[in-house]
Design an enzyme around this catalytic site. Structure first.
Site, PDB file in Angstrom:
ATOM      1  N   LYS A  94       0.841  -1.203   0.000  1.00 20.22           N
ATOM      2  CA  LYS A  94       0.000   0.000   0.000  1.00 20.22           C
ATOM      3  C   LYS A  94       0.874   1.250   0.000  1.00 20.22           C
ATOM      4  CE  LYS A  94      -4.291  -1.471   2.236  1.00 20.22           C
ATOM      5  NZ  LYS A  94      -5.195  -1.279   3.368  1.00 20.22           N
TER       6      LYS A  94
ATOM      7  N   ASP B  56      -9.817   2.476   4.514  1.00 18.88           N
ATOM      8  CA  ASP B  56     -10.568   1.252   4.757  1.00 18.88           C
ATOM      9  C   ASP B  56     -11.256   0.917   3.449  1.00 18.88           C
ATOM     10  OD1 ASP B  56     -11.390  -0.920   6.285  1.00 18.88           O
ATOM     11  OD2 ASP B  56     -13.314   0.012   6.719  1.00 18.88           O
TER      12      ASP B  56
ATOM     13  N   GLY C 133      -7.096 -10.946  -1.443  1.00 16.89           N
ATOM     14  CA  GLY C 133      -8.527 -10.909  -1.158  1.00 16.89           C
ATOM     15  C   GLY C 133      -9.365 -11.476  -2.301  1.00 16.89           C
TER      16      GLY C 133
HETATM   17  P1  ITT Z   1      -5.096  -2.940   6.453  1.00 18.55           P
HETATM   18  O1  ITT Z   1      -4.233  -3.809   7.321  1.00 18.55           O
HETATM   19  O2  ITT Z   1      -4.347  -1.808   5.847  1.00 18.55           O
HETATM   20  O3  ITT Z   1      -6.388  -2.502   7.133  1.00 18.55           O
HETATM   21  P2  ITT Z   1      -6.583  -5.019   5.077  1.00 18.55           P
HETATM   22  O4  ITT Z   1      -5.880  -6.248   4.601  1.00 18.55           O
HETATM   23  O5  ITT Z   1      -7.538  -5.115   6.238  1.00 18.55           O
HETATM   24  O6  ITT Z   1      -5.506  -3.855   5.214  1.00 18.55           O
HETATM   25  P3  ITT Z   1      -8.428  -3.407   3.571  1.00 18.55           P
HETATM   26  O7  ITT Z   1      -8.970  -2.729   4.782  1.00 18.55           O
HETATM   27  O8  ITT Z   1      -7.815  -2.563   2.526  1.00 18.55           O
HETATM   28  O9  ITT Z   1      -7.384  -4.573   3.845  1.00 18.55           O
HETATM   29  O10 ITT Z   1      -9.595  -4.247   2.909  1.00 18.55           O
HETATM   30  C1  ITT Z   1     -10.549  -5.000   3.677  1.00 18.55           C
HETATM   31  C2  ITT Z   1     -10.989  -6.217   2.903  1.00 18.55           C
HETATM   32  O11 ITT Z   1     -11.652  -5.805   1.696  1.00 18.55           O
HETATM   33  C3  ITT Z   1      -9.825  -7.092   2.449  1.00 18.55           C
HETATM   34  O12 ITT Z   1      -9.496  -8.033   3.458  1.00 18.55           O
HETATM   35  C4  ITT Z   1     -10.422  -7.745   1.201  1.00 18.55           C
HETATM   36  O13 ITT Z   1     -11.254  -8.820   1.549  1.00 18.55           O
HETATM   37  C5  ITT Z   1     -11.302  -6.642   0.607  1.00 18.55           C
HETATM   38  N1  ITT Z   1     -10.519  -5.821  -0.354  1.00 18.55           N
HETATM   39  C6  ITT Z   1     -10.288  -4.488  -0.282  1.00 18.55           C
HETATM   40  N2  ITT Z   1      -9.512  -4.057  -1.285  1.00 18.55           N
HETATM   41  C7  ITT Z   1      -9.232  -5.149  -2.016  1.00 18.55           C
HETATM   42  C8  ITT Z   1      -8.458  -5.351  -3.175  1.00 18.55           C
HETATM   43  O14 ITT Z   1      -7.800  -4.368  -3.773  1.00 18.55           O
HETATM   44  N3  ITT Z   1      -8.382  -6.593  -3.645  1.00 18.55           N
HETATM   45  C9  ITT Z   1      -9.025  -7.609  -3.044  1.00 18.55           C
HETATM   46  N4  ITT Z   1      -9.758  -7.513  -1.954  1.00 18.55           N
HETATM   47  C10 ITT Z   1      -9.880  -6.284  -1.431  1.00 18.55           C
END
Ligand code: ITT
Length: 205
Positions: A13, A70, A152
């Site tokens: 990121k 988020d 994801g």
């Molecule tokens: P942080 O530690 O920075 O919070 P995170 O892995 O929890 O990162 P996000 O808050 O960005 O990730 O996203 C939350 C969920 O949304 C993530 O676990 C995925 O299931 C889905 N998601 C968000 N952006 C995505 C992307 O670019 N590709 C695939 N899945 C995504």
């Protein structure tokens, strides 16, 4: 030096933001760079609440202007689910989540599988209200996962104008068109304004 704390432990990121904010002459620092290992819990029910909790929480902990995001996946046929709960929907492993999502959409044809990724960024600086920007990326939930890039839901998220899933795009391609990139471009305008107003100095802790 204009320093911005990016509230993530995810170096991917950070690199993506660096590309988009590159020409602003702002030095980005991750939580690890500034030695913060406290976790600010994402206990909100909206992306905005979670992004605010992180941005304001890490501003308090570091004294530095802070960017936090988020994001989530929203599926129209599921009334916007999993949304803010995307990371735990149907389990915590990718396989469990794919199976669960595909089960929810079982029997639905392609045109009823519309979805979008959403990313909200909160920008917090001392003495001012927190500001928000957002980006979205439309797609369709595939019938089975394809591709190995990304993370994801990417193997299930089909992008019409690319004719492939996000997991079949290279990281560079994804970073040029994602919901997070769109939100980061909007954040860029806010940060350029902060620079014009005089970059917020770190508050003493
Ligand atoms: P942080 O530690 O920075 O919070 P995170 O892995 O929890 O990162 P996000 O808050 O960005 O990730 O996203 C939350 C969920 O949304 C993530 O676990 C995925 O299931 C889905 N998601 C968000 N952006 C995505 C992307 O670019 N590709 C695939 N899945 C995504």
């Amino acid at each position: 030096m204009d320093i911005l704390l990016v509230a993530t432990h995810n170096q991917g990121k950070l690199r993506e933001l660096q590309t988009i904010l590159g020409d602003l002459d702002i030095t980005l620092r991750s939580l690890r760079d500034v030695g913060i290992d406290t976790v600010v819990d994402e206990t909100g029910n909206t992306y905005e609440e979670n992004a605010r909790l992180k941005a304001e929480g890490y501003l308090r902990l570091s004294g530095l202007p802070t960017l936090a995001d988020d994001s989530g996946l929203e599926v129209a046929a599921l009334q916007g689910a999993p949304g803010v709960y995307s990371s735990t929907y149907g389990g915590v492993t990718a396989t469990a989540q794919f199976e669960y999502l595909l089960k929810q959409l079982e029997g639905l044809p392609f045109h009823q599988r519309l979805a979008r990724y959403v990313c909200v960024i909160a920008l917090a600086r001392p003495g001012h209200p927190t500001e928000f920007v957002q980006g979205t990326w439309p797609g369709v939930i595939e019938f089975e996962p394809r591709g190995s890039y990304g993370f994801g839901y990417d193997p299930l998220f089909y992008v019409l104008d690319q004719d492939c899933t996000v997991a079949e795009l290279t990281p560079e391609q994804k970073n040029a068109m994602s919901h997070r990139a769109a939100a980061a471009r909007a954040a860029r305008s806010v940060l350029a304004r902060w620079q014009a107003e005089g970059w917020p100095q770190p508050t003493s802790l």
